[in-house]
Design an enzyme around this catalytic site. Structure first.
Site, PDB file in Angstrom:
ATOM      1  CE1 TYR A  66      -3.073  -2.967   0.230  1.00 52.70           C
ATOM      2  CE2 TYR A  66      -3.485  -2.467   2.525  1.00 52.70           C
ATOM      3  CZ  TYR A  66      -3.721  -3.236   1.412  1.00 52.70           C
ATOM      4  OH  TYR A  66      -4.616  -4.290   1.500  1.00 52.70           O
ATOM      5  N   PRO A 211     -15.510  -4.756   2.126  1.00 46.33           N
ATOM      6  CG  PRO A 211     -15.256  -3.934   4.298  1.00 46.33           C
ATOM      7  CD  PRO A 211     -14.491  -4.181   3.021  1.00 46.33           C
ATOM      8  N   GLY A 214     -19.061   0.109  -3.044  1.00 43.52           N
ATOM      9  CA  GLY A 214     -20.210   0.893  -3.489  1.00 43.52           C
ATOM     10  C   GLY A 214     -21.030   0.224  -4.571  1.00 43.52           C
TER      11      GLY A 214
END
Length: 286
Positions: A66, A211, A214
């Site tokens: 990341y 989780p 959209g």
């Protein structure tokens, strides 16, 4: 739902000998655009991490890819290595400037990466070290062996897997105790249901990534809106509350770089859906 006095009220789960609240925080979004480089405001990113802890979040998930490296560094700068927060990270993916995610499970690479993660997270031991993705060019058992050795040598406390099938979970468990599995799973995407079942049967924590995606929420917007209206909540909060009700081994880690979104996500732990609402949501994508 009000954002006043937001506190994590989710149930708890044991990861090794550490007890954490089941609703955690995913730290992928505190990086730059496309998860590459640093965010425009690093101070704000650190504040989001700090605020998550202030709200009672004691499970933070990140990865060396990341940024790469950025998310781990900012977490280390924000909170260091507190005894009351479990920080999970991952190794096994390379990045490039185009934003590609390239599987790389070479054991020597993994052994090198744990040293860089330890440094950025400002800790002597990684609380939970996860194999980010199986690599077609490296035998899975060789990659897992590297994680097992790192645990034996004290570099990591617990070992987890990510993006794995039930068969690979079972294979890894022959080499090392698997504390968690992190696969994509949400209200609309149940593709990892079989892996979730294995985790539930063996008391392995199941960490669903994406989780509250959209696009997936939009598939069931009318039902989510109907239930959300009952509680003066949002679609996202209802979807998170459903995950918490779906199985006691599920550990959702919604991610954000916005403090208001963070509070809204944590507030979902205070939402108590009825059995009928949980069943309707469960049936929606099955």
């Amino acid at each position: 739902m009000s954002s006043n006095s937001i506190t994590n009220e989710s149930d708890t789960f044991e990861i090794g000998e550490t007890t954490v609240h089941r609703l955690g925080f995913g730290a992928m979004r505190i990086t730059g655009e496309d998860i590459i480089g640093a965010p425009d405001d690093e101070a704000a990113a650190r504040e989001v991490v700090e605020h998550a802890v202030d709200c009672g979040v004691d499970l933070i998930d990140t990865a060396d890819s990341y940024g790469p490296a950025t998310s781990e560094r900012l977490i280390g700068e924000a909170i260091g290595d507190p005894d009351d927060v479990l920080v999970a990270t991952k190794a096994g993916l390379l990045r490039n400037r185009e934003g590609d995610w390239l599987a790389h499970g070479d054991p020597d690479y993994i052994r090198n990466q744990v040293l860089t993660s330890l440094d950025r997270l400002r800790t002597d031991t990684i609380d939970l070290y996860q194999f980010h993705r199986p690599d077609d060019d490296t035998p899975f058992e060789d990659s897992v062996a590297a994680f097992a050795e790192l645990k034996d040598e004290g570099f990591v406390d617990q070992v987890g897997l990510s993006n794995v099938s039930p068969e690979l979970i079972d294979q890894a468990r022959e080499q090392v105790e698997v504390a968690t599995v992190q696969n994509r799973y949400n209200l609309n995407d149940r593709g990892a249901a079989d892996s979730l079942e294995v985790c539930a049967e063996n008391d392995i924590g199941f960490i669903p990534w994406a989780p509250i995606n959209g696009d997936d929420l939009a598939e069931h917007g009318d039902l989510l809106d109907e239930i959300a209206e009952t509680y003066d909540a949002t679609r996202r909060q209802v979807a998170l509350a459903w995950l918490l009700e779906r199985s006691p081994v599920i550990l959702p880690i919604p991610g954000t770089s916005d403090p208001d979104h963070l509070e809204s996500n944590v507030a979902a732990s205070q939402l108590s859906l009825s059995d009928d609402e949980v069943q309707r949501l469960t049936d929606a994508a099955e």
